[in-house]
Design an enzyme around this catalytic site. Structure first.
Site, short mmCIF file in Angstrom:
data_model
loop_
_atom_site.label_atom_id
_atom_site.label_comp_id
_atom_site.label_asym_id
_atom_site.label_seq_id
_atom_site.Cartn_x
_atom_site.Cartn_y
_atom_site.Cartn_z
N TYR A 53 117.21 81.56 -58.43
CA TYR A 53 117.37 82.87 -59.34
C TYR A 53 118.79 83.06 -59.77
O TYR A 53 119.10 83.49 -60.74
CB TYR A 53 116.64 83.90 -58.58
CG TYR A 53 116.76 85.48 -59.35
CD1 TYR A 53 115.83 85.56 -60.33
CD2 TYR A 53 117.41 86.57 -58.84
CE1 TYR A 53 115.67 86.84 -61.02
CE2 TYR A 53 117.47 87.65 -59.62
CZ TYR A 53 116.68 87.97 -60.70
OH TYR A 53 116.35 89.13 -61.14
N SER A 66 121.11 90.04 -64.42
CA SER A 66 120.88 90.77 -62.92
C SER A 66 122.49 90.68 -62.53
O SER A 66 123.07 89.92 -62.97
CB SER A 66 120.09 89.91 -62.30
OG SER A 66 120.22 90.04 -60.70
#
Ligand SMILES: NC(=O)c1ccc[n+]([C@@H]2O[C@H](COP(=O)([O-])OP(=O)(O)OC[C@H]3O[C@@H](n4cnc5c(N)ncnc54)[C@H](OP(=O)(O)O)[C@@H]3O)[C@@H](O)[C@H]2O)c1
Length: 249
Positions: free
Chosen positions: A151, A138
């Site tokens: 995250y 990501s």
């Protein structure tokens, strides 16, 4: 993409980005093993596609799932050429509201699971002197944003794993790369937007439009764009250790 059918494993292949990766690979004629926790969703991905496939119902956070999935593939197909580590998840919370359970789950699915699947596949890839490992990370693996500490830490960790593994495995003709997309139009993004709407008392559409307006190009990426960018690494034998950013410009 390579014309020779490759033996591929895609984790988290029942929806979103993983579903698109699996479908593009099947449509290109490869033999694809797909995993997720919900077997009925997986069956729908391969329905009507004639290629060899394996449906592996597994929770990637189970410590044995990597070993079990790889050994099932080796037993069925005698080797594994491509490992696409896509299963992942994340939720938003300020640091002081991030529980141990949230932290541990986020690490387990985004960082520890890719490590275990990679560790399980490496011996067969080394023996074959061929391998392509692609992690769906990501932009959170390379940049910092508020309210996603677990995250972000996990995705930074997995990008570190990619770089270390690339350095270690290059001499065996095994490449290891990451694709780092910004927001993608998937069920995961929809869950995050619904949670944000609930937290702030705003409408779902208002929260969605506000996020889209902040994104490069003013739009979410499509799962298909991310899948195509990830799959490209298969045909790039000289590219390894790369964390490629993908934004919707
Ligand atoms: N969406 C975004 O904006 C975005 C942006 C950048 C990166 N990413 C990354 O892209 C990857 C895919 O995201 P997505 O948006 O496509 O997610 P998604 O829509 O939530 O799909 C996730 C897939 O993973 C499976 N999965 C979830 N938990 C699992 C577990 N514990 N064990 C095995 N499979 C599991 C799901 O099936 P089951 O529920 O049946 O298990 C599903 O097939 C993730 O690594 C995510 O971090 C997403």
């Amino acid at each position: 993409m390579s014309n020779t059918p490759l033996r591929v494993l895609v984790t988290g292949a029942s929806r979103g980005i993983g579903e698109e990766i699996a479908k593009q690979l099947l449509d290109a004629g490869h033999n694809v093993a797909i995993t997720a926790r919900t077997s009925s969703d997986l069956a729908a991905i391969v329905a009507g596609r004639p290629n060899k496939n394996l449906i592996i119902t597994a929770d990637v956070t189970d410590p044995n799932s990597g070993d079990e999935a790889i050994s099932q593939i080796l037993k069925a197909w005698g080797g594994i050429d491509v490992l696409i580590l896509n299963a992942g998840d994340g939720s938003a919370a300020p640091i002081e509201k991030t529980s141990d359970a949230d932290w541990e789950h986020t690490m387990a699915i985004n960082l520890t699971a890719p490590f275990r699947y990679l560790r399980a596949a490496v011996p067969a890839m080394k023996a074959a002197k061929f391998g392509r490992v692609i992690v769906v990370a990501s932009t959170a693996g390379l940049e910092g944003e508020a309210n996603v500490s677990a995250y972000t830490a996990a995705k930074h960790g997995v990008v570190g794993l990619v770089r270390a593994a690339a350095a270690e495995l290059e001499k065996y003709e095994i490449t290891v790369n990451a694709i780092c997309p910004s927001y993608v139009d998937t069920p995961m993004t929809e869950r995050s937007l619904r949670a944000a709407a609930e937290r702030t008392g705003k409408d779902f559409s208002e929260v969605k439009a506000a996020l889209e307006a902040k994104l490069p190009g003013g739009r979410f990426l499509t799962p298909s764009e991310v899948a195509s960018a990830a799959i490209k690494f298969i045909d790039q034998p000289k590219t390894t250790g790369r964390a490629e950013i993908l934004k919707g410009e």
